[in-house]
Scaffold this active site. Structure first.
Site, PDB file in Angstrom:
ATOM      1  N   LYS A   1       0.464   3.690  -3.079  1.00  0.00           N
ATOM      2  CA  LYS A   1      -0.622   4.890  -2.839  1.00  0.00           C
ATOM      3  C   LYS A   1      -0.456   5.966  -2.149  1.00  0.00           C
ATOM      4  CE  LYS A   1      -3.904   1.322  -1.260  1.00  0.00           C
ATOM      5  NZ  LYS A   1      -4.336   0.957   0.502  1.00  0.00           N
TER       6      LYS A   1
ATOM      7  N   SER B   1       1.120  -1.186   0.390  1.00  0.00           N
ATOM      8  CA  SER B   1      -0.065  -0.014   0.020  1.00  0.00           C
ATOM      9  C   SER B   1       0.930   1.200  -0.290  1.00  0.00           C
ATOM     10  CB  SER B   1      -1.014   0.047   1.001  1.00  0.00           C
ATOM     11  OG  SER B   1      -2.293  -0.770   1.161  1.00  0.00           O
TER      12      SER B   1
ATOM     13  N   SER C   1      -6.468   3.528   4.186  1.00  0.00           N
ATOM     14  CA  SER C   1      -5.105   2.713   3.286  1.00  0.00           C
ATOM     15  C   SER C   1      -6.578   1.808   2.931  1.00  0.00           C
ATOM     16  CB  SER C   1      -4.255   1.603   4.036  1.00  0.00           C
ATOM     17  OG  SER C   1      -3.583   0.891   3.264  1.00  0.00           O
TER      18      SER C   1
END
Length: 374
Positions: A65, A62, A117
Site C-alpha cells: 500500500k 500490505s 490497512s
C-alpha cells in the site's frame, strides 16, 4: 602565513559544522534478527547500514500500500470526493468497512488505506485513479520500473496475492524512501488516530494506526505493517533523529517489532551524518585585483553517512587566482576523505573581484612613492 591562516579558518568551520550530528558509540556486533530478509538504509544517500538477504524476492503483504498511496497522491486531487463503487465493498482482509454509495474524499480513503490497512480503500482508490484495478496495477509496475525497483512485481493494490506479487527488502526500502519525500504521505503515516466521515451512518469512523513503532521507538514516523500467511509479518519503518533518517524493512519476520528495534539501535549507535553547509569558508589571495582577497566557499549542501568513529580528513587545493574573477567561478577544490572514500568538491568565489584599472595602478605607484619619501 596567509595561506596557512585560510586553512585553519576553514578547518575550524568544518569541525563546527560536522560536530552538530554525532552518535559516537563503540561499534557493536551485527544484530541477530528473526526476519528472513531485512535492510536499513539512510534515506537521502541510500547507503546500506544493515542487511540480511536484502535481494531475496518475497511477498510483501500490505506494505504494498506504500506504492498504492504514492501513486494516488501523484495522480489525484486528495480533496476530490468520490462515490464508493460496489467492487470496493466487502474486500477480504483488513478493512475500513466501506459501504456502496458512500461518498468520501480521497484523503479520507488514504487514511483508511494506511492506518486501518483497508483493502477496500485500496480498491476504491485504484478505481478512482485509473478507472479499474487492472489498469492501476499496470501503473504500479510502471512506477516500480521508473524507480529502479528491478526485483518488484505487483498484482494487486492491497497486497493480497493474485498472481506474481513480490519485492525485496532493498526495493521496498527504496520505495519507502521515495514515498517519504511526499509531505502528505509523511503526515498520513505518522498519524496515530484519525476521525473520518461515515456518510451512511450517524457517526464517524475512528481509524487507528496499526503501526506500534510510532509508540515504541523514539523518532518513529511511519510507515506500514503487513501480514498474510504467505508473506508472514512484514514491517517498513522510518525513523528520524537529528536529520538522520533511517528506513528499515523486515520481511517474513516472526518478531518484527523487536527485529526492527534491534536494527535501528544498531544503525543509530554505529553511524552518523556528516554535513557541509553552503556558505563562506575562507579567503583566497587574488593577483591584480581591486581587492587582494576574495571570499570562497561552497554553494550547495554536501551530505555523507559514515561510521561513528570516522573523522573526516580535509584537503584544500587553491588555484592561482588572477582578476577579474566572476562570482561563482571555481577557484579550487576541497577534498574530503571519509575512511576509504574520497569526495572532491568545487570551491567557488562568493563575490566578484574586478581587475585593477590603469588609474588603480597609478594610484598605487603614487602611494608607494610617497611612502618611500617619508
Amino acid at each position: 602565513m596567509k595561506a596557512r591562516a585560510f586553512v585553519l579558518v576553514f578547518a575550524l568551520i568544518i569541525t563546527t559544522t560536522f560536530g552538530k550530528i554525532c552518535y559516537a558509540n563503540e561499534k557493536k556486533n551485527l544484530p541477530q534478527v528473526s526476519s528472513k530478509s531485512a535492510i536499513a538504509i539512510e534515506w537521502v544517500t541510500g547507503k546500506i547500514l544493515f542487511e540480511k538477504n536484502k535481494d531475496l524476492k518475497l511477498p510483501m503483504a500490505s506494505t504494498t500500500k506504500i506504492m498504492t498511496a504514492i501513486l494516488v497522491l501523484e495522480n489525484c486531487d486528495v480533496n476530490k470526493e468520490i462515490e464508493i463503487p460496489l467492487q470496493a465493498v466487502g474486500v477480504p482482509g483488513s478493512s475500513m468497512y466501506l459501504e456502496k454509495g458512500e461518498k468520501l474524499k480521497i484523503i479520507d480513503l488514504l487514511y483508511g488505506l494506511m492506518l486501518s490497512s483497508g483493502n477496500d480503500a485500496a480498491v476504491a482508490l485504484a478505481i478512482a485513479t485509473a478507472g479499474d484495478v487492472k489498469r492501476f496495477v499496470k501503473l504500479m509496475n510502471k512506477k516500480a520500473k521508473e524507480l529502479g525497483l528491478s526485483n518488484t512485481v505487483f498484482s494487486s493494490p492491497h497486497g493480497l496475492e493474485q498472481g506474481q506479487h513480490y519485492t525485496t527488502a532493498h526495493d521496498l526500502a527504496k520505495l519507502a524512501a521515495y514515498a517519504m519525500r511526499n509531505p502528505i504521505f509523511r503526515q498520513i503515516v505518522k498519524t496515530t488516530e484519525r476521525e473520518v466521515p461515515w456518510t451512511t451512518r450517524p457517526y464517524n469512523r475512528i481509524l487507528k494506526n496499526k503501526n506500534k513503532m510510532l509508540r515504541l521507538y523514539p523518532g518513529a514516523e511511519g510507515v506500514k505493517t503487513g501480514f498474510t500467511k504467505k508473506a508472514g509479518r512484514c514491517l517498513v519503518t522510518s525513523v528520524c533523529r537529528d536529520d538522520f533518517r533511517v528506513i528499515c524493512v523486515v520481511l517474513n519476520a516472526p518478531d518484527m517489532w523487536n527485529d526492527t528495534q534491534k536494527i535501528l539501535d544498531y544503525c543509530y549507535n554505529n553511524f552518523k551524518v556528516v554535513k557541509l553547509l553552503p556558505g563562506e569558508i575562507g579567503y583566497a589571495k587574488v593577483k591584480n585585483g581591486k581587492s587582494d582577497w576574495v571570499k570562497v566557499g561552497t554553494t550547495y549542501q554536501c551530505y555523507w553517512v559514515v561510521e561513528s568513529s570516522c573523522l573526516p580528513k580535509l584537503e584544500v587545493l587553491l588555484q592561482a587566482a588572477e582578476a577579474p574573477i566572476e562570482k561563482n567561478k571555481v577557484v579550487g577544490r576541497l577534498n574530503v576523505y571519509l575512511k576509504n572514500e574520497k569526495q572532491s568538491l568545487p570551491l567557488v568565489a562568493l563575490q566578484e573581484c574586478p581587475r585593477k584599472s590603469l588609474w588603480d595602478r597609478i594610484k598605487e605607484k603614487l602611494f608607494e612613492k610617497r611612502m618611500r619619501q617619508k
